[in-house]
Structure formats: C-alpha cells, structure tokens
Write an enzyme that holds these catalytic residues in place. Structure first.
Site, PDB file in Angstrom:
ATOM      1  N   LYS A 184      37.669  42.310  35.276  1.00  0.00           N
ATOM      2  CA  LYS A 184      38.504  41.543  36.183  1.00  0.00           C
ATOM      3  C   LYS A 184      39.419  42.507  36.940  1.00  0.00           C
ATOM      4  CE  LYS A 184      38.674  37.189  33.630  1.00  0.00           C
ATOM      5  NZ  LYS A 184      38.154  36.369  34.729  1.00  0.00           N
ATOM      6  N   HIS A 185      39.879  42.095  38.090  1.00  0.00           N
ATOM      7  CA  HIS A 185      40.752  42.953  38.877  1.00  0.00           C
ATOM      8  C   HIS A 185      42.082  43.159  38.164  1.00  0.00           C
ATOM      9  CE1 HIS A 185      38.161  43.202  42.366  1.00  0.00           C
ATOM     10  NE2 HIS A 185      38.030  41.891  42.379  1.00  0.00           N
ATOM     11  N   GLU A 186      42.604  44.380  38.296  1.00  0.00           N
ATOM     12  CA  GLU A 186      43.904  44.691  37.706  1.00  0.00           C
ATOM     13  C   GLU A 186      44.977  43.800  38.334  1.00  0.00           C
ATOM     14  OE1 GLU A 186      46.113  45.687  35.228  1.00  0.00           O
ATOM     15  OE2 GLU A 186      44.711  47.386  35.174  1.00  0.00           O
ATOM     16  N   ASP A 195      37.677  46.973  40.227  1.00  0.00           N
ATOM     17  CA  ASP A 195      38.387  47.558  41.377  1.00  0.00           C
ATOM     18  C   ASP A 195      37.632  48.718  42.013  1.00  0.00           C
ATOM     19  OD1 ASP A 195      40.615  45.837  41.021  1.00  0.00           O
ATOM     20  OD2 ASP A 195      41.348  47.121  39.403  1.00  0.00           O
TER      21      ASP A 195
END
Length: 550
Positions: A184-186, A195
């Site tokens: 998942k995106h930071e 990312d």
C-alpha cells in the site's frame, strides 16, 4: 484494548484483529500515581490477530515493586505464509516452463510434439518461445512473418520488459496487494513497494519518447506532423484519464460538481506533452550521431543544454512555490500531512503549497477526497497525489528517462558504454537523494514523499530506475539470458492493460465475494489471479499481433 484494575493488580488486554499492518510494535510505560520510580517500559512485538493480556501485580507496597507478565490468550497468525505459498506456486510454474523449453530442444521430443499437433501449427510451435530460436529454415514463407520477425529482433525488449514489470506491479497493488502494508502507498514520508512503480512507468515513457522521435525523424517525418501526433496522443491520454478516474459514468452522465480532474493518465499525458515537445524542438534527425565533443564524459548532456536549462527552470519554480508561497494558516514551506501530524498544529495544511494550489485552482471537490494520509494522520482536507505542482517533478522524471534513451542512441551497440552511463547516472541521483534526505525518512531537507512527488522522491526513484534498466538491459538485450517473459507482453500493450484493469476491477473473474474479507490469503489469491489474467490476456493479444496504441 481493555484495562482492568484491582487493589493489588491491573491487567491490560490487547486484541489485534486482521489488519493491513502485519506486526504491531508497541511500547507501554507504566507509572503509578504514588510511585516515585522511573516508569517501567515494556517492549513487545504483537503479532496479527493475536490476543494478549498484560497483568501487572504489586509485589511489595513498601518498595513499590511491581511485576509485569504478558499472557498470550490467542496465538497470532503468520500472515507471511500466503506470500510463501504463492511464491512456491509461481516458481513451480517457472520450473515447468524451463523444463519444457529444454525438452523442446531435443529433436525426438520436438518431432513427437509436432506430429501430435496440426501440421499448420508446426512452424508456429517451432518458432514460439517453447521451440528452437535457432532454426532459420523454420520461418513461415509468409512475407509478413519475415517482417514481423525482423521488427521483433530490432526492438529493444528490455524497454518493454521494464515497462511491463512496472505495470504488473502497479496492477497488483491497485487491486489491493493482498492487504499487506508494504503493498500500500506510504501514508506520507517514506517508501513502500507501491510507491516505486508509477515513477518507473514515467521514466520508461521518457526513454521510449527519445527512441520513437528519433526513429520518426530519421524516416523523414516532418516536425509539424510529429508535433500533431504528440498533441493528439496527449489529448487522448488526458481524456481517457478523466473517464477512468470517474467511474460513476456507469450510473449516468458525469457531473461537473464532483468530477476529479487530476489522475495517473492525466499526469502521464502532461509529462509526455512537455518532454516530447522539448525533445522535438531541440533535437534534429541524426543528432545522436555526434561523437566529437570537447568533454566526452558529458557528450550525452552538453548538446542538449537548452533542454537542461528548461528543466532546471521548472525545478526552480517548484522550489519557489513549495517553500516561498504563502499558504493561509500554514507555515511557509510546510511539507507535512496536516491532521494530527506535527502534534495537530496544522490540521488543514495537508501538502502545504501543493494542496493549496490544487484547492485554489481546481476546487476541493475536483481533487482526490481520500488521500493515503487520512487514515494514519486523520486528515480532513482533500489532497490529490497527482496534483498540479507535483506534475513539474513528474516531467523531470520523464526527462531523466529521456536521458536514458539518448544514452542508448548515442552509444548504439556499445553495451559497456551504455551500462556504465546508466550506472554513473544512478550513482549521481543516489548522491543527490542522500544529500536531500540525509539518508533518513523524516530528518532531511526534502524528504522522500510520493504524495508530494518531492524532488528527493524523483532522484531516488530515478536512481533505482537506472539500476533496474541496467540489469534488465544486460539480461535481455546483451546476454539474452532472459526473453523478458512474462513482463514483456503487458509491456507491449501497456495502455490497454492499465485501462482494462481499472474498468473491469469490480467484475468477475477479477473480483469475487470472499468468505473472509479480512484474510490475507483470500485477498492475495484474488489479487494475484486478477493480475495473472491480465498477463495472459496481454500474451494472447501479442500472439495475435493486437496492440492498442494511442
């Protein structure tokens, strides 16, 4: 969490359900109201789905001695087992493919297989990836087959492999990534696997721009005609992007009141327009053949100094807007997430100048409403990671990819020179990143941040991109130890795969109702199945020579 206290003891019960975070690391400080001793610190790694009790007992009231016992009521699960199982399955498939290729090199086996198949399919089988690539007499007599084979040999497979690898990871993480936190995106500063892929896709787009424009000019196309194609392609990318990021078109006409304007394809379209027009304006046919330069070490830079001045000017604009633009209610140069970040001092300052510009020019209802920072930092302000200000650094990322393409053209067939230049560029970008970030997540001058598309994010991603392209180029085009499969096939149909995976995301067989929506195993199975289906679809389209180009 539940806390219970008696006269002589206290207990703290911690229950961790299935979450995106696999392991929770918690530090608990215990300090009694009458205790003059230092707090008692307890360090423990809590596993996912585990149930724990912390029992605190007073052993001696006179000395205020306490004991702390952590009791595991329910064992946590090993959430990494589904990843291990999936890895073994794909390794098994790879082993079968490798064994099949080796068997097909044995004449008796190949002849037996050919006899079992339709005679018309014999030539196709021999020239497929399971056949022998060295039999020149097995080519079809069809002239179009000869032309197709010649084009395939001339095309750099490493570029399509790089593009396909980035795209497939992008599809996987967009589908959920098995609900693992590292897919998942930071939330704000820092990097996860999710990312990495978009900037790599932008990078290889820039590389392709350099090669394609050089080819068109070399074949006699006028700059006016090429510019028309650039404008048309940019328009289509932006239009398709607006349609894709506003999926309510299935429910009726799009409403301007809440239409999201920025998006992935929109940003690709703008970056492509600027970089391609810049390359077309300052580069002529055969410009890459210049070899005599006063400084040979910079011969892939000095001839294109007007382009570099333009790009550096854009970066100065980004720096000035980011650090000097006054934002109401926010400190100048703020790069934080807002919300409860920074102790809640600036709750409405999400993204600083970048968020302010988007809200001012586009309107709050026309940007992304659920940024990745909203969960951890409880931000209330909408913020778009594909907003206006970050597009400047996306152009810079595409320009660095353009630089890789120029290196390939300048040192054509000089593999050592090409790979050494890739390595040097990677080192330079890495040094810049280290200076900007101080090799830390939050302490640098400009942290690595995907939401902001900070300059350090671009230099870090380009550092990785040059190294990755070097490795793929060496394995695929230099040593030919790898055909690029299976990533090569979606790389040849990238726009179709990207738009297709977005449009059909919620349709079977790409998605189905799960029995346990909190299970990593079920999510991973569903996401890997959907991603694999797109690889298979791209393979079938490649074999049928169906490519969607815009």
């Amino acid at each position: 969490m539940a806390f219970q206290k008696t006269e002589s003891s206290a207990s703290l019960e911690v229950s961790l359900p299935h979450t995106a975070v696999t392991v929770a690391y918690i530090i608990i400080a215990l300090k009694g109201s009458r205790c003059k001793q230092e707090p008692k610190w307890i360090h423990y790694h809590f596993g996912e789905s585990g149930n724990y009790s912390l029992e605190v007992k007073t052993l001696s009231r006179s000395t205020q001695t306490v004991s702390c016992d952590l009791i595991i009521n329910e064992d946590p699960i090993n959430s990494y087992l589904p990843i291990l199982f999936a890895f073994l399955v794909y390794m098994g498939i790879l082993a079968i493919v490798i064994v099949g290729r080796l068997l097909m090199k044995i004449d008796p086996v190949r002849n037996w297989v050919c006899k079992k198949l339709n005679p018309r399919e014999t030539d196709r089988l021999i020239n497929s990836e399971l056949g022998s690539p060295n039999r020149a007499d097995s080519l079809s007599s069809d002239p179009s087959q000869h032309l197709w084979s010649a084009i395939s040999r001339q095309r750099l497979r490493s570029l399509d492999t790089f593009r396909g690898l980035s795209l497939i990871i992008m599809v996987f993480v967009n589908y959920g990534g098995g609900k693992y936190w590292f897919f998942k995106h930071e939330s704000w500063n820092g990097l996860t696997v999710a990312d990495l892929v978009f900037p790599w896709f932008v990078f290889i787009m820039g590389t392709s721009v350099s090669l394609s424009l050089s080819s068109m000019l070399r074949w006699g196309s006028s700059k006016k005609k090429v510019l028309g194609k650039i404008l048309w392609r940019s328009f289509l990318l932006i239009l398709l992007g607006i349609i894709v990021v506003n999926p309510n078109y299935c429910l009726g006409p799009l409403s301007w009141d809440n239409l999201r304007i920025p998006g992935v394809l929109q940003r690709l379209g703008f970056a492509y327009l600027v970089v391609a027009a810049l390359e077309l304006l300052f580069t002529g046919a055969g410009a890459e053949s210049v070899t005599e330069m006063p400084c040979p070490a910079l011969q892939d830079i000095l001839p294109y100094w007007p382009q570099w001045i333009f790009i550096l000017t854009l970066e100065v604009i980004w720096l000035c807007l980011t650090f000097l633009l006054p934002v109401p209610g926010c400190p100048r140069g703020y790069l934080g997430p807002g919300g409860i970040g920074d102790f809640g001092k600036y709750p409405n300052c999400t993204g600083g100048a970048a968020g302010y510009i988007d809200r001012l020019l586009l309107g709050e209802k026309h940007i992304y409403q659920h940024p990745s920072s909203s969960v951890l930092y409880q931000t209330k302000m909408p913020y778009d990671p594909e907003g206006i200000l970050g597009t400047i650094n996306t152009i810079f990322m595409a320009f660095l990819g353009l630089q890789a393409g120029k290196i390939i053209l300048l040192y054509k067939d000089q593999h050592k020179q090409i790979m050494s230049r890739f390595f040097i560029w990677s080192i330079v970008m890495g040094i810049i990143s280290a200076a900007l970030t101080k090799c830390s997540k939050d302490e640098g001058i400009i942290p690595v941040n995907k939401n902001l598309w900070s300059i350090s994010y671009v230099t870090t991603m380009s550092c990785f991109a040059f190294i990755l392209l070097l490795l793929i180029y060496y394995l695929v085009d230099v040593k030919r130890l790898w055909s690029g499969a299976p990533f090569f096939y979606p790389g040849m149909n990238s726009i179709l795969v990207y738009i297709g995976h977005e449009v059909f995301e919620n349709y079977f067989p790409f998605k189905w109702k799960m029995q346990d929506s909190q299970s990593h195993a079920e999510h991973l199975t569903q996401n890997l199945t959907a991603t694999t289906l797109w690889v298979i679809i791209s393979y079938v389209l490649y074999k049928r020579r169906i490519f969607w180009k815009i």
